[in-house]
Design an enzyme around this catalytic site. Structure first.
Site, PDB file in Angstrom:
ATOM      1  N   SER A 198       0.840  -1.202   0.000  1.00  0.00           N
ATOM      2  CA  SER A 198       0.000   0.000   0.000  1.00  0.00           C
ATOM      3  C   SER A 198       0.872   1.246   0.000  1.00  0.00           C
ATOM      4  CB  SER A 198      -0.895   0.007   1.241  1.00  0.00           C
ATOM      5  OG  SER A 198      -1.573   1.246   1.384  1.00  0.00           O
TER       6      SER A 198
ATOM      7  N   TYR B 180      -1.738   0.115  10.008  1.00  0.00           N
ATOM      8  CA  TYR B 180      -1.782  -0.317   8.608  1.00  0.00           C
ATOM      9  C   TYR B 180      -0.457  -0.010   7.907  1.00  0.00           C
ATOM     10  CZ  TYR B 180      -4.075  -1.177   4.069  1.00  0.00           C
ATOM     11  OH  TYR B 180      -4.436  -1.680   2.841  1.00  0.00           O
TER      12      TYR B 180
END
Length: 243
Positions: free
Chosen positions: A141, A154
């Site tokens: 990501s 995250y």
């Protein structure tokens, strides 16, 4: 026979990846955790394109579930192996760090990092002895590349996945196995529907969110024979937001 395994393949980027990999003409194993109806829809869409698919439910964050599911599949397919593994499963539990719970930290790390470890270790045991090798593609990501506020958990998980990608690529390259990471920016999926879309689009040079199919097309290339000399790379797909 060679198979493809996509974790978190029931919807979003995972579903798009499954559909794009039909072009490789290998059966596709659709992993999911709990959303059976969405996984069955992905299977139906694959079959509409002329592909072959099986459902393979397990929670990637649970070692026992991973090993049991893979063991049973291998027993039922003694002459087959997973040639392409796409580690896509992931969850978000966004919050500023000083308000983040232990559970929100561990659930995100467990799904992305432990999930990668448990499953990839299982798959490598049968992938590494094969002369033709294989492909491992990890969905990272933008958060893991540059970090994003409100996503310390995250960002940490995806950054760890990127580091693991680079290390593992060097370990398995002599066995003709490539390991790469794809790092999407803001993509139109269920995971981003609660974000302030209009504000974020102003930050993206191309002026829009990406589409799951655009990420999937990159994954399909990395899984193909044409990408045999690409390994240990992190490829950003973020509309110019961060390079």
């Amino acid at each position: 026979m060679k198979y493809i395994l996509v974790t978190g393949g029931s919807r979003g980027i995972g579903r798009a990846v499954c559909l794009s990999l039909v072009s490789l003409k290998m059966p596709i194993l659709i992993n999911y955790c709990s959303n059976t109806s969405a996984a069955e829809e992905t299977k139906r869409l694959i079959e509409e394109q002329g592909g072959v698919a099986e459902l393979l439910p397990f929670n990637v964050a649970k070692k026992d579930e991973v090993e049991e599911a893979i063991r049973k599949w291998e027993e039922a397919h003694p002459d087959d192996y997973v040639s392409v593994l796409v580690n896509n499963a992931g969850i978000r539990r966004d919050n500023v760090m000083f308000m983040m719970s232990d559970d929100d930290w561990h659930q995100v790390l467990d799904t992305t990092v432990d999930g990668f470890f448990y499953l990839t270790r299982c798959i490598l045991r049968h992938m590494m002895p094969r002369k033709r090798g294989g492909r491992i593609i990890n969905i990272a990501s933008l958060s893991g590349v540059k970090g994003l506020p409100g996503q310390t958990n995250y960002s940490a998980a995806k950054a760890a996945l990127i580091g693991a990608t680079k290390a593992l690529a060097q370990e398995v390259a002599p066995r003709n196995i490539t390991v790469n990471a794809v790092a999407p920016g803001f993509i139109e999926t269920d995971m981003t529907k609660d974000l302030p879309t209009d504000d974020l689009k102003k930050l993206i040079p191309v002026g829009r969110f990406g589409k799951p199919e655009e990420v999937a097309a990159l994954v399909a290339f990395l899984a193909s024979d044409a990408a045999a000399y690409i390994t240990g790379e992190v490829i950003n797909i973020n509309g110019g937001l961060h390079t």
